[in-house]
Motif scaffolding. Structure first.
Motif, PDB file in Angstrom:
ATOM      1  N   PRO A  83       0.793  -1.235   0.000  1.00  0.00           N
ATOM      2  CA  PRO A  83       0.000   0.000   0.000  1.00  0.00           C
ATOM      3  C   PRO A  83       0.824   1.282   0.000  1.00  0.00           C
ATOM      4  O   PRO A  83       0.270   2.379  -0.126  1.00  0.00           O
ATOM      5  CB  PRO A  83      -0.834  -0.117   1.284  1.00  0.00           C
ATOM      6  CG  PRO A  83      -0.955  -1.584   1.516  1.00  0.00           C
ATOM      7  CD  PRO A  83       0.374  -2.137   1.091  1.00  0.00           C
ATOM      8  N   GLY A  84       2.134   1.161   0.161  1.00  0.00           N
ATOM      9  CA  GLY A  84       2.970   2.334  -0.034  1.00  0.00           C
ATOM     10  C   GLY A  84       3.629   2.882   1.211  1.00  0.00           C
ATOM     11  O   GLY A  84       3.570   2.308   2.303  1.00  0.00           O
ATOM     12  N   TRP A  85       4.233   4.027   1.009  1.00  0.00           N
ATOM     13  CA  TRP A  85       5.007   4.761   2.029  1.00  0.00           C
ATOM     14  C   TRP A  85       4.009   5.616   2.795  1.00  0.00           C
ATOM     15  O   TRP A  85       3.873   6.807   2.565  1.00  0.00           O
ATOM     16  CB  TRP A  85       6.029   5.593   1.278  1.00  0.00           C
ATOM     17  CG  TRP A  85       7.169   6.171   2.042  1.00  0.00           C
ATOM     18  CD1 TRP A  85       8.082   5.525   2.808  1.00  0.00           C
ATOM     19  CD2 TRP A  85       7.569   7.550   2.036  1.00  0.00           C
ATOM     20  NE1 TRP A  85       9.023   6.408   3.288  1.00  0.00           N
ATOM     21  CE2 TRP A  85       8.728   7.655   2.820  1.00  0.00           C
ATOM     22  CE3 TRP A  85       7.060   8.698   1.429  1.00  0.00           C
ATOM     23  CZ2 TRP A  85       9.383   8.866   3.039  1.00  0.00           C
ATOM     24  CZ3 TRP A  85       7.713   9.905   1.637  1.00  0.00           C
ATOM     25  CH2 TRP A  85       8.854   9.984   2.436  1.00  0.00           C
ATOM     26  N   ASP A  86       3.307   4.998   3.725  1.00  0.00           N
ATOM     27  CA  ASP A  86       2.106   5.596   4.293  1.00  0.00           C
ATOM     28  C   ASP A  86       2.292   5.961   5.769  1.00  0.00           C
ATOM     29  O   ASP A  86       3.391   5.849   6.333  1.00  0.00           O
ATOM     30  CB  ASP A  86       0.906   4.669   4.102  1.00  0.00           C
ATOM     31  CG  ASP A  86       1.090   3.303   4.769  1.00  0.00           C
ATOM     32  OD1 ASP A  86       2.094   3.104   5.492  1.00  0.00           O
ATOM     33  OD2 ASP A  86       0.213   2.438   4.566  1.00  0.00           O
ATOM     34  N   GLU A  87       1.203   6.383   6.380  1.00  0.00           N
ATOM     35  CA  GLU A  87       1.261   6.845   7.766  1.00  0.00           C
ATOM     36  C   GLU A  87       1.695   5.745   8.722  1.00  0.00           C
ATOM     37  O   GLU A  87       2.421   5.994   9.682  1.00  0.00           O
ATOM     38  CB  GLU A  87      -0.105   7.404   8.186  1.00  0.00           C
ATOM     39  CG  GLU A  87      -0.127   7.960   9.594  1.00  0.00           C
ATOM     40  CD  GLU A  87      -1.468   8.582   9.967  1.00  0.00           C
ATOM     41  OE1 GLU A  87      -1.669   8.847  11.163  1.00  0.00           O
ATOM     42  OE2 GLU A  87      -2.296   8.789   9.061  1.00  0.00           O
ATOM     43  N   TRP A  88       1.233   4.500   8.466  1.00  0.00           N
ATOM     44  CA  TRP A  88       1.610   3.410   9.365  1.00  0.00           C
ATOM     45  C   TRP A  88       3.127   3.255   9.400  1.00  0.00           C
ATOM     46  O   TRP A  88       3.719   3.048  10.457  1.00  0.00           O
ATOM     47  CB  TRP A  88       0.960   2.092   8.953  1.00  0.00           C
ATOM     48  CG  TRP A  88       1.124   1.032  10.011  1.00  0.00           C
ATOM     49  CD1 TRP A  88       0.284   0.773  11.052  1.00  0.00           C
ATOM     50  CD2 TRP A  88       2.234   0.126  10.159  1.00  0.00           C
ATOM     51  NE1 TRP A  88       0.790  -0.246  11.840  1.00  0.00           N
ATOM     52  CE2 TRP A  88       1.985  -0.657  11.314  1.00  0.00           C
ATOM     53  CE3 TRP A  88       3.405  -0.102   9.437  1.00  0.00           C
ATOM     54  CZ2 TRP A  88       2.858  -1.660  11.745  1.00  0.00           C
ATOM     55  CZ3 TRP A  88       4.286  -1.096   9.874  1.00  0.00           C
ATOM     56  CH2 TRP A  88       4.014  -1.860  11.018  1.00  0.00           C
ATOM     57  N   TYR A  89       3.759   3.386   8.248  1.00  0.00           N
ATOM     58  CA  TYR A  89       5.212   3.215   8.222  1.00  0.00           C
ATOM     59  C   TYR A  89       5.951   4.395   8.845  1.00  0.00           C
ATOM     60  O   TYR A  89       7.033   4.219   9.432  1.00  0.00           O
ATOM     61  CB  TYR A  89       5.704   2.897   6.802  1.00  0.00           C
ATOM     62  CG  TYR A  89       5.920   1.401   6.690  1.00  0.00           C
ATOM     63  CD1 TYR A  89       7.131   0.823   7.033  1.00  0.00           C
ATOM     64  CD2 TYR A  89       4.867   0.567   6.325  1.00  0.00           C
ATOM     65  CE1 TYR A  89       7.315  -0.541   6.997  1.00  0.00           C
ATOM     66  CE2 TYR A  89       5.036  -0.804   6.283  1.00  0.00           C
ATOM     67  CZ  TYR A  89       6.263  -1.355   6.625  1.00  0.00           C
ATOM     68  OH  TYR A  89       6.442  -2.718   6.607  1.00  0.00           O
ATOM     69  N   ARG A  90       5.401   5.572   8.777  1.00  0.00           N
ATOM     70  CA  ARG A  90       6.013   6.685   9.516  1.00  0.00           C
ATOM     71  C   ARG A  90       5.892   6.436  11.026  1.00  0.00           C
ATOM     72  O   ARG A  90       6.844   6.662  11.784  1.00  0.00           O
ATOM     73  CB  ARG A  90       5.350   8.004   9.127  1.00  0.00           C
ATOM     74  CG  ARG A  90       5.779   8.520   7.752  1.00  0.00           C
ATOM     75  CD  ARG A  90       4.965   9.750   7.361  1.00  0.00           C
ATOM     76  NE  ARG A  90       5.461  10.354   6.139  1.00  0.00           N
ATOM     77  CZ  ARG A  90       5.262   9.868   4.915  1.00  0.00           C
ATOM     78  NH1 ARG A  90       4.550   8.757   4.760  1.00  0.00           N
ATOM     79  NH2 ARG A  90       5.755  10.463   3.851  1.00  0.00           N
ATOM     80  N   HIS A  91       4.708   5.986  11.430  1.00  0.00           N
ATOM     81  CA  HIS A  91       4.520   5.646  12.844  1.00  0.00           C
ATOM     82  C   HIS A  91       5.521   4.569  13.269  1.00  0.00           C
ATOM     83  O   HIS A  91       6.150   4.677  14.335  1.00  0.00           O
ATOM     84  CB  HIS A  91       3.086   5.159  13.065  1.00  0.00           C
ATOM     85  CG  HIS A  91       2.881   4.468  14.372  1.00  0.00           C
ATOM     86  ND1 HIS A  91       2.703   5.141  15.562  1.00  0.00           N
ATOM     87  CD2 HIS A  91       2.835   3.147  14.685  1.00  0.00           C
ATOM     88  CE1 HIS A  91       2.558   4.273  16.549  1.00  0.00           C
ATOM     89  NE2 HIS A  91       2.633   3.063  16.049  1.00  0.00           N
ATOM     90  N   ALA A  92       5.675   3.516  12.460  1.00  0.00           N
ATOM     91  CA  ALA A  92       6.589   2.433  12.810  1.00  0.00           C
ATOM     92  C   ALA A  92       8.032   2.924  12.882  1.00  0.00           C
ATOM     93  O   ALA A  92       8.801   2.501  13.755  1.00  0.00           O
ATOM     94  CB  ALA A  92       6.459   1.295  11.803  1.00  0.00           C
ATOM     95  N   THR A  93       8.411   3.828  11.988  1.00  0.00           N
ATOM     96  CA  THR A  93       9.771   4.365  12.006  1.00  0.00           C
ATOM     97  C   THR A  93      10.034   5.112  13.306  1.00  0.00           C
ATOM     98  O   THR A  93      11.088   4.950  13.942  1.00  0.00           O
ATOM     99  CB  THR A  93       9.991   5.289  10.796  1.00  0.00           C
ATOM    100  OG1 THR A  93       9.713   4.565   9.591  1.00  0.00           O
ATOM    101  CG2 THR A  93      11.421   5.795  10.745  1.00  0.00           C
TER     102      THR A  93
END
Length: 254
Positions: free
Chosen positions: A48-58
């Motif tokens: 699904p992309g470079w999304d909010e969940w991945y910013r949160h995980a980072t």
């Protein structure tokens, strides 16, 4: 676990890195504010992309004491809402394996060259990102740990191979340089439990250190708190605890 009077501060920002072929691509970076040294983690985002969940995980990895970088693997197809960008990337057949390996190597170089880095680095990915992480661990610079969360298409049939994805990552297992943690839902259809069995057999055949955990009642994406149909709180809490323990053991983190 930190004491309640410990100082906590993070630096989180969008940066650019020189990816495969020298292309400047965006990445999201988060690290503790302090001299370190901190182990590093490169995160590979899902389909699904470079999304909010991945910013949160980072940021979550940074909170736990890691220098974390998540590259935008779809950066070259343009910008916009993550779902729209992901759709454009998939319409082009996804991203090329060679490109992903190069982009990941740039992130490893960025972390290891920073004065706050301990030099030890792990890869983390979910869904297609776990496939990319497995591939990059086998073909890119040597890393010290790999976390595979329900990685689809690590095991691939011959008719699933394409010009951009010419190899099944499971076939590269002999080159895996580091311990692997795998988290899977038994109701997942990609990877199926049978795919997980094939991957486990390859790891055993090549005498690779690994640990797998399979969760009943969980399917694809059970960490995704922003996707209620997929999220499974009990499995997610247990899975994250296993991630932190595994990375502490392999990278020397918290």
């Amino acid at each position: 676990m930190r004491a309640t009077d410990s100082y906590e501060g993070l630096l989180a920002e969008t940066i650019t890195v020189p990816g495969q072929g020298g292309d400047r691509i965006h990445a999201y970076s988060a690290r503790p504010l302090g001299p370190g040294p901190y182990p590093g983690v490169v995160l590979f985002h899902h389909r699904p992309g470079w999304d909010e969940w991945y910013r949160h995980a980072t940021r979550l990895f940074a909170h736990h004491g890691y220098f974390a970088v998540c590259p935008d693997l779809y950066c070259r197809v343009g910008h916009g809402e993550p779902d729209d960008v992901a759709a454009r990337a998939q319409a082009e057949g996804g991203v090329a394996d060679e490109q992903v390996v190069g982009d990941a190597a740039a992130c490893v170089d960025l972390i290891r060259s920073h004065p706050a880095s301990s030099g030890r680095i792990g890869y983390f990915g979910t869904c297609s990102g776990a496939r990319h992480a497995y591939l990059a661990a086998c073909r890119g610079p040597v890393v010290d740990a790999l976390v595979d969360c329900w990685g689809g298409r690590i095991v691939m049939a011959a008719d699933e191979l394409t010009d951009k994805q010419p190899v099944a990552p499971v076939d590269l297992t002999a080159d895996l340089p580091c311990p692997l943690l795998g988290l899977f839902g038994n109701e997942d259809r990609n990877p199926t439990p049978e795919h997980v069995d094939v991957l486990e057999d390859a790891l055993r055949t090549h005498d690779k250190p690994y640990e797998f955990h399979r969760y009943e009642g969980a399917g694809h994406g059970f960490f995704y708190h922003d996707r209620p149909a997929a999220y499974r709180a009990e499995a997610a809490v247990d899975g994250w605890q296993k991630v932190w323990r595994f990375l502490a053991d392999t990278l020397g983190g918290e």
